[in-house]
Design a protein around this motif. Structure first.
Motif, PDB file in Angstrom:
ATOM      1  N   GLY A 138       0.811  -1.213   0.000  1.00  0.00           N
ATOM      2  CA  GLY A 138       0.000   0.000   0.000  1.00  0.00           C
ATOM      3  C   GLY A 138       0.840   1.257   0.000  1.00  0.00           C
ATOM      4  O   GLY A 138       0.551   2.220  -0.723  1.00  0.00           O
ATOM      5  N   VAL A 139       1.918   1.259   0.786  1.00  0.00           N
ATOM      6  CA  VAL A 139       2.757   2.447   0.899  1.00  0.00           C
ATOM      7  C   VAL A 139       3.530   2.703  -0.390  1.00  0.00           C
ATOM      8  O   VAL A 139       3.630   3.841  -0.858  1.00  0.00           O
ATOM      9  CB  VAL A 139       3.714   2.313   2.096  1.00  0.00           C
ATOM     10  CG1 VAL A 139       4.802   3.383   2.047  1.00  0.00           C
ATOM     11  CG2 VAL A 139       2.941   2.421   3.403  1.00  0.00           C
TER      12      VAL A 139
ATOM     13  N   VAL B  44       9.562  -6.534  -2.850  1.00  0.00           N
ATOM     14  CA  VAL B  44       8.520  -7.166  -3.662  1.00  0.00           C
ATOM     15  C   VAL B  44       7.421  -6.150  -3.948  1.00  0.00           C
ATOM     16  O   VAL B  44       6.887  -6.064  -5.063  1.00  0.00           O
ATOM     17  CB  VAL B  44       7.935  -8.396  -2.951  1.00  0.00           C
ATOM     18  CG1 VAL B  44       6.687  -8.908  -3.663  1.00  0.00           C
ATOM     19  CG2 VAL B  44       8.976  -9.514  -2.873  1.00  0.00           C
ATOM     20  N   SER B  45       7.103  -5.358  -2.932  1.00  0.00           N
ATOM     21  CA  SER B  45       6.089  -4.325  -3.110  1.00  0.00           C
ATOM     22  C   SER B  45       6.545  -3.297  -4.133  1.00  0.00           C
ATOM     23  O   SER B  45       5.715  -2.733  -4.870  1.00  0.00           O
ATOM     24  CB  SER B  45       5.804  -3.632  -1.776  1.00  0.00           C
ATOM     25  OG  SER B  45       5.341  -4.556  -0.821  1.00  0.00           O
TER      26      SER B  45
ATOM     27  N   PHE C  29      -4.329   5.822  -4.909  1.00  0.00           N
ATOM     28  CA  PHE C  29      -4.376   6.292  -3.526  1.00  0.00           C
ATOM     29  C   PHE C  29      -5.458   5.570  -2.719  1.00  0.00           C
ATOM     30  O   PHE C  29      -5.221   5.142  -1.580  1.00  0.00           O
ATOM     31  CB  PHE C  29      -4.631   7.803  -3.485  1.00  0.00           C
ATOM     32  CG  PHE C  29      -3.424   8.641  -3.761  1.00  0.00           C
ATOM     33  CD1 PHE C  29      -2.353   8.639  -2.890  1.00  0.00           C
ATOM     34  CD2 PHE C  29      -3.341   9.437  -4.900  1.00  0.00           C
ATOM     35  CE1 PHE C  29      -1.223   9.412  -3.133  1.00  0.00           C
ATOM     36  CE2 PHE C  29      -2.225  10.211  -5.155  1.00  0.00           C
ATOM     37  CZ  PHE C  29      -1.159  10.195  -4.267  1.00  0.00           C
ATOM     38  N   LEU C  30      -6.639   5.437  -3.271  1.00  0.00           N
ATOM     39  CA  LEU C  30      -7.755   4.841  -2.530  1.00  0.00           C
ATOM     40  C   LEU C  30      -7.538   3.337  -2.322  1.00  0.00           C
ATOM     41  O   LEU C  30      -7.849   2.792  -1.251  1.00  0.00           O
ATOM     42  CB  LEU C  30      -9.072   5.107  -3.253  1.00  0.00           C
ATOM     43  CG  LEU C  30      -9.473   6.590  -3.326  1.00  0.00           C
ATOM     44  CD1 LEU C  30     -10.719   6.775  -4.178  1.00  0.00           C
ATOM     45  CD2 LEU C  30      -9.694   7.163  -1.923  1.00  0.00           C
ATOM     46  N   THR C  31      -6.982   2.658  -3.322  1.00  0.00           N
ATOM     47  CA  THR C  31      -6.660   1.240  -3.154  1.00  0.00           C
ATOM     48  C   THR C  31      -5.582   1.051  -2.100  1.00  0.00           C
ATOM     49  O   THR C  31      -5.623   0.101  -1.299  1.00  0.00           O
ATOM     50  CB  THR C  31      -6.210   0.632  -4.494  1.00  0.00           C
ATOM     51  OG1 THR C  31      -7.231   0.819  -5.465  1.00  0.00           O
ATOM     52  CG2 THR C  31      -5.917  -0.851  -4.346  1.00  0.00           C
ATOM     53  N   SER C  32      -4.614   1.949  -2.095  1.00  0.00           N
ATOM     54  CA  SER C  32      -3.575   1.909  -1.065  1.00  0.00           C
ATOM     55  C   SER C  32      -4.175   2.017   0.331  1.00  0.00           C
ATOM     56  O   SER C  32      -3.780   1.291   1.250  1.00  0.00           O
ATOM     57  CB  SER C  32      -2.575   3.044  -1.299  1.00  0.00           C
ATOM     58  OG  SER C  32      -1.676   3.156  -0.217  1.00  0.00           O
TER      59      SER C  32
END
Length: 419
Positions: A36-37, A161-162, A185-188
């Motif tokens: 997410g970050v 990996v991210s 942004f919202l998925t994060s």
């Protein structure tokens, strides 16, 4: 904390470490949070470049992150020693959710401005300042002592990996859809909220100090005094801060490298970011499987020097393909440097100071943000290639100084032991 491996037994391998259920939960939590970050970082950096078209503006976003990190990180280490580590991680992740959701909503409603990105960087920095020291200090409680280097490698591989998945997907989404930036942004924010839920399965983590006996400021000063009394720890910390401050800002220039040098836009940016992450993942998995019984100081020095040289090679790359190859080496060498540094610091420091020492380690990421703005201004003046090449040379110089200081410090320690 789990005890050391019995005499004659090899240190647990990567898959053995993942069979330790509390560590597996920590690993999964970190994987979700990092994904997410990293996606959020890609979107915020691209949005800053889109709003301003300036390398200095990109540096300004990182500067806001860096200054906040420098202020908040030592207190994050105090919190990790003073409070249940799971609670600290939960609060930190909630801040990361807010920093992403806010910008996503602002972008979707077409009210986003550059100053909002600055504020979001500050909120994210505070979240990192709390999350990272607590995560690393808790790791040391969950695995056998001999397994700490491998566990550190696996945790750091999560972030890399991210950086393979997050930047590539974020770049594709941003470049392919008119609503791409806000979607990232919202998925994060959703992924980070999932991380909060996973964290609930972690043990709370033991407190290392009596909260009633010392004030937070007193505990912070105790941690600083502890490092000052330990030249070996101080040298490691300063080397880590210097290498990160001088070298890691290359991430801020990747949008300009993709767009200005190779004319590939957001897709090229995602591929450049992902290429360095590929090298880091391969290196991290290798480190997670090795015994870690060799000379860790030598590995640290070699990895740091290779990082600087590869960074300079990337700056000189005449084609996108060669830049990708150089960035694979950059990512692998940086991951090896960070893993070895973290493992050495955990091994050399007393367990009651793990949180505060890790808090000081995270100062390097604040320093990286602070350095990004002047380096961005320099890149606007003389070009990204020359700036990146100079950063690589400085990294090599810092590592060589550490090599000399470290040899003297270790020789003095051996003489004291003999005495």
């Amino acid at each position: 904390m789990a005890g050391p491996s019995r005499a004659g037994e090899a240190a647990p391998g990567a898959f053995d470490i993942l069979r330790i259920r509390p560590f597996l939960v920590l690993w999964l939590s970190a994987a979700v949070v990092f994904l997410g970050v990293m996606a959020q970082n890609i979107a915020r950096t691209w949005l800053a470049f889109e709003l301003t078209g300036s390398n200095a503006a990109l540096g300004g976003v990182l500067l806001s992150f860096g200054v906040a990190m420098l202020v908040a990180t030592p207190w994050g280490g105090v919190a990790a020693d003073r409070l249940p580590k799971r609670l600290v991680m939960q609060v930190a992740t909630l801040l990361l959710v807010l920093s992403s959701a806010w910008i996503g909503v602002a972008t979707a409603t077409a009210v986003v401005t550059y100053w909002m990105l600055i504020v979001a960087g500050v909120v994210q920095a505070i979240g990192f300042a709390l999350f990272s020291p607590a995560r690393m200090a808790l790791l040391a409680e969950l695995v056998p002592r001999d397994a700490v280097p491998g566990a550190v490698s696996l945790i750091l591989v999560n972030s890399e990996v991210s950086r393979v998945v997050g930047p590539a997907l974020a770049g594709l989404v941003i470049g392919s859809f008119t609503f791409g930036t806000e979607a990232v942004f919202l998925t994060s924010a959703v992924l980070l909220a999932l991380g909060i839920g996973i964290n609930l399965a972690l043990p709370p983590g033991r407190r290392r100090v009596d909260a009633s006996g010392r004030s937070p400021l007193g505990e912070l000063m105790d941690g600083l005094s502890y490092v000052r009394r330990r030249p070996d720890l101080a040298a490691l910390l300063w080397c880590g801060i210097g290498v990160t401050m001088a070298g890691l800002p290359y991430l801020a220039f990747l949008p300009a490298v993709a767009s200005d040098l190779f004319d590939l836009g957001s897709l090229g940016y995602g591929l450049l970011s992902a290429s360095s992450a590929v090298g880091a993942v391969l290196t991290g998995l290798t480190l997670g499987r090795r015994s870690h019984r060799g000379d860790q100081h030598r590995l640290l020095i070699v990895a740091g020097a290779v990082f600087g040289l590869a960074l300079a090679a990337m700056a000189a790359a005449p084609s996108f393909v060669l830049a990708v190859v150089a960035l694979v080496v950059v990512g692998g060498a940086l991951l090896a440097f960070q893993t070895t540094s973290q493992a050495l610091l955990l091994a050399l420091s007393d367990i009651e100071f793990h949180g505060r020492v890790q808090g000081l380690v995270m100062l390097s990421f604040g320093a990286f943000g602070v350095a990004a703005l002047p380096l961005g201004i320099l890149a606007d003046a003389i070009g990204a290639r020359w700036t990146l090449a100079g950063m690589g040379v400085v990294v090599v110089g810092i590592v060589l100084v550490f090599a000399v200081v470290s040899r003297r410090t270790r020789a003095a320690s051996r003489l004291l032991d003999l005495g």
